[in-house]
Structure formats: C-alpha cells, structure tokens
Scaffold this active site. Structure first.
Site, mmCIF file in Angstrom:
data_model
loop_
_atom_site.group_PDB
_atom_site.id
_atom_site.type_symbol
_atom_site.label_atom_id
_atom_site.label_comp_id
_atom_site.label_asym_id
_atom_site.label_seq_id
_atom_site.Cartn_x
_atom_site.Cartn_y
_atom_site.Cartn_z
ATOM 1 N N SER A 84 0.694 -1.248 -0.095
ATOM 2 C CA SER A 84 0.034 -0.004 -0.107
ATOM 3 C C SER A 84 0.717 1.209 0.161
ATOM 4 C CB SER A 84 -1.056 -0.001 1.368
ATOM 5 O OG SER A 84 -0.058 -0.202 2.430
ATOM 6 N N HIS A 141 -5.364 -2.836 -2.879
ATOM 7 C CA HIS A 141 -4.882 -1.842 -3.931
ATOM 8 C C HIS A 141 -5.041 -2.729 -5.332
ATOM 9 C CE1 HIS A 141 -4.355 1.189 -1.030
ATOM 10 N NE2 HIS A 141 -3.801 0.133 -0.324
ATOM 11 N N LYS A 181 -11.568 1.532 -1.961
ATOM 12 C CA LYS A 181 -10.492 1.830 -2.629
ATOM 13 C C LYS A 181 -11.132 1.840 -3.999
ATOM 14 C CE LYS A 181 -7.365 1.453 0.828
ATOM 15 N NZ LYS A 181 -7.061 0.446 1.942
HETATM 16 C C1 LIG Z 1 -6.998 0.356 3.273
HETATM 17 C C2 LIG Z 1 -6.318 -1.084 3.549
HETATM 18 C C3 LIG Z 1 -6.874 -1.826 4.613
HETATM 19 C C4 LIG Z 1 -8.194 -1.313 5.468
HETATM 20 O O1 LIG Z 1 -9.152 -1.130 4.741
HETATM 21 P P1 LIG Z 1 -10.483 -0.315 5.303
HETATM 22 O O2 LIG Z 1 -11.561 -1.016 4.751
HETATM 23 O O3 LIG Z 1 -10.162 1.095 4.949
HETATM 24 O O4 LIG Z 1 -10.464 -0.505 6.860
HETATM 25 C C5 LIG Z 1 -6.486 -3.102 4.704
HETATM 26 N N1 LIG Z 1 -5.272 -3.450 3.907
HETATM 27 C C6 LIG Z 1 -4.630 -2.692 3.086
HETATM 28 C C7 LIG Z 1 -3.506 -3.223 2.364
HETATM 29 C C8 LIG Z 1 -5.304 -1.166 3.061
HETATM 30 O O5 LIG Z 1 -4.485 -0.452 2.070
#
Ligand SMILES: *Cc1c(COP(=O)(O)O)cnc(C)c1O
Length: 386
Positions: free
Chosen positions: A175, A203, A235
């Site tokens: 990330s 991602h 995302k």
């Molecule tokens: C954003 C993210 C999360 C958390 O997800 P949310 O739904 O925002 O709590 C978990 N793992 C990764 C790799 C992320 O980038």
C-alpha cells in the site's frame, strides 16, 4: 500520570504529528480542501467510482427501499438480501466458492487471521504489510514472524523451523510502496511446508487483471494457490467495507469464529447495493484500467526525466522517496501551496528514514494534471521543498 501534551510535543518535533484537512467537495480529481481548490493526487479511488452517478443512484434507491441502518449484526437480523447478493457476486468475481462481507478491511484482517491461527501456530508476515495485517497477527496469539520484504528464501527458512498451523500473510500490492508480492513463489513455498497463503489485495482489486480481478487474476492463482483473499471496497470500488473470499469451510469458520465479524453491526444495505453497481462497472469498463495504466506510464517517464527518486512500483501508487519526516511534510505542504494534494507518509506507517510523498493516480486524471504536478515537482523546486 498521563503527560499527553509532552508526548504530542515530541511527535511534533520529530515531524511525526498528523493532522487532518477538511474536504468540502465530493471525492474526485478536483477537491475543495480547507477552502482551497486543489488537484487530488492521494486518493485510493483509483477508478473514479466514489462519485459515479450510477453508484450514487443505486445508493439512493436502496436507501428508499431499505432505509439507512442495517439494525444489527449479520448473525442477528442485519443480513439483508442486498448483502447476500453482493457476497454471491464477489465470490463469482474472484473465482472463489464464497465471499463474506466485513464492515472494514481493518476488521476483515483482524478477524480472519485471529480466526485461523492461535497459540501453538505460526503466522508469517512481510515486514511491509499493512498495519491491519500486522495487528491481526499480534492479536491472534500465534507465534509472529516477520520476513524481509518479498524475501521468499528467508521465508522458506522460517517455515522449515515453524510449528503448528502456518499462515503466510501479505499485501498483494504494497500500500505504501506500490510494488507487488511474489505470489507464485510464495504459494509454491507454502505448498512445500503445508502452509496457507492469505493475500490482502486492497490496492489490486479493480485495478489489476483483465477483468479487474486483482493480482490473483493477473498472476493466474486460484483458491488452491491462495486460500484466503481479502478485498476492500473503499478503494477502487469507491464505496465502503471489505470482504474475504475462499472455500466454503473458510467462510463458515469466519462466520463462527471471527469476532470482528460477529460482534459488529452490518454495513448499511444501501452501501451493499451501491457496491453491486461498482462491481458491474469494474467488470465492464476496462477502459478505466487501461487509462490508469497509461497515466501511470506517463507519470513514471516524466518523473524519470526529472531525475526524481521514484520507487520500483508499476501500480498507480507512485511514491517519491524523501527520507526524513520533516522534509516529507515540507514537500507535501509546498505542493499544497501550489494547489496539489499529496500525502506525506511517515513512520510508523513506513520504516524509519523512508518517509515519502505517496502520489496516487486515478483513471479520472488527464495527462495535463500530471504535467502540472511534474512542473511543481521539477527538480530545483523539489529540492527547495526539502
Ligand atoms: C486500506 C487498507 C486496509 C483497510 O481497509 P479499510 O476498509 O479502509 O479498513 C487493509 N489493508 C490494506 C492493504 C489497505 O490498504
């Protein structure tokens, strides 16, 4: 005694103080941020779905039908037919037997790892894993082993010495770095040691793979290669929530044992309906992925020409390494003054002395936005920020 103000002062002196900017516009390329129009280069809304009219309409009509709140946890009376349909569609989309919705990705990771391993077992995590994966590993009570980033050989040695059930846990696309895990090799090693592999593709889903199926689609890995897939919906999907996909037994185990699944209120059903519409767009509008890939290449070659310290990523996450936290904040503030929103990512989110500007691209950008950003980042000016 709690001396919070001294602790806060220390954070501030180290360039580690975090503060929030207030957004007054929908998500998109053009934001109103603390009252100022800026071009957004830090969102995870990679495909531009967070403010897509069809997604908004699905949300509105579902709110008319279901109301707002889900009323309770999934296991009490909160599991609607909207949630259920989305789960079935996500299972089909990811080529897994079943999928299970969680309220956030953070909770999906905490809940899944701690449901699968515990005392007497061993969990293996890439050093650069997302905080929620690390926290899930710690919460589980299993022996917690971190391996050097993407280092399969090192991991192989750790696995050879481990006890109990073994679970390898990794980001798909990292990330804060944008590079990808060597999943084929990890999966081969896992098979050799009867370990399972869990991939958090927050991602990659929607962004990678011909149909947006993420890194596992891109690498052609099925449920026997990667037993546990986690996806987030906040995302590329542009909505909110998360899911885990895998075998029938995996999903039933999570329903019985994952505490962050059991003891929390279900997502609003209207979010599930909005996400079903996002999923259709992800599957049918491959132009968004194609455009994002083109823009990523365009940014990278421009940044290389300027001699900027890019990292190895080929994903829409394109960090520029700065090093010191103070300098990363100064660079981010300098860009903000010029009308660009770019986050400064600092420890403990990234290792010490590797603070960076985390630039993210979206299918909604145009080359002209990138030209403008590169202008602002041009070497002399970039050095001035530091
Ligand atoms: C954003 C993210 C999360 C958390 O997800 P949310 O739904 O925002 O709590 C978990 N793992 C990764 C790799 C992320 O980038």
């Amino acid at each position: 005694m709690f001396d919070l103000s001294q602790k806060l002062n220390e954070l501030s002196q180290q360039g580690l103080y975090r503060s929030r900017r207030i957004i007054e516009s929908p998500q998109g390329i053009n934001l109103i941020c603390d009252g100022k129009p800026v071009i957004n280069f830090c969102s995870n809304d990679y495909l531009g779905l967070a403010n897509h009219p069809d997604v908004i309409n699905a949300f509105k009509s579902a709110a008319d039908k279901f109301g707002v709140g889900s009323g309770s946890a999934h296991l009490i009376c909160g599991h609607s037919n909207a949630h259920h349909a989305l789960e079935e569609e996500l299972a089909a989309f990811t080529g897994r037997d079943r999928a299970l919705l969680f309220s956030t990705g953070y909770m999906a990771n905490m809940g899944t790892i701690s449901a699968l391993v515990g005392r007497g077992d061993t969990v293996f995590e890439d050093r650069l894993n997302h905080a929620s994966l690390l926290d899930g590993g710690l919460l589980s009570g299993a022996k917690f082993k971190r391996y050097t980033h993407a280092d399969a050989e090192y991991l192989d040695n750790l696995l050879a010495k481990a006890d109990g059930n073994k679970l390898i846990v990794t980001d798909g696309v990292f990330s804060m770095d944008g590079d990808t895990a060597p999943l084929q090799v990890l999966s081969d090693i896992a098979k050799k040691h009867s370990s399972w592999v869990m991939v958090d593709d927050a991602h990659g889903l929607g962004v990678l793979g011909e149909h947006g199926g993420g890194i596992l689609e891109q690498m052609g890995l099925n449920q026997d290669d990667v037993q546990v897939l986690v996806g987030t919906l906040g995302k590329a999907f542009g909505t909110f929530g998360a899911f885990v996909a895998g075998s029938e037994d995996l999903i039933e185990t999570l329903i019985q044992k994952a505490r962050p699944y059991i003891y929390t209120t279900a997502l609003p059903p209207a979010i599930a309906e909005a996400t079903r519409t996002s999923l259709k767009i992800i599957q049918t509008e491959s132009w968004r992925r194609d455009k994002l890939r083109k823009l990523t290449g365009y940014f990278k070659s421009g940044a290389e020409q300027l001699g900027l310290p890019l990292m190895v990523s080929t994903s829409p996450i394109q960090p520029i390494l700065v090093g010191s936290s103070e300098q990363a904040v100064a660079a981010s503030n300098g860009l903000y003054d010029r009308g660009f929103l770019v986050g400064a990512i600092r420890p403990p989110t990234v290792p010490k002395n590797s603070a960076r500007l985390r630039i993210t691209l979206s299918a909604m950008h145009e080359e002209q936005h990138i030209d403008q950003l590169l202008d602002a980042l041009e070497k002399p000016c970039y050095d001035e920020y530091l």
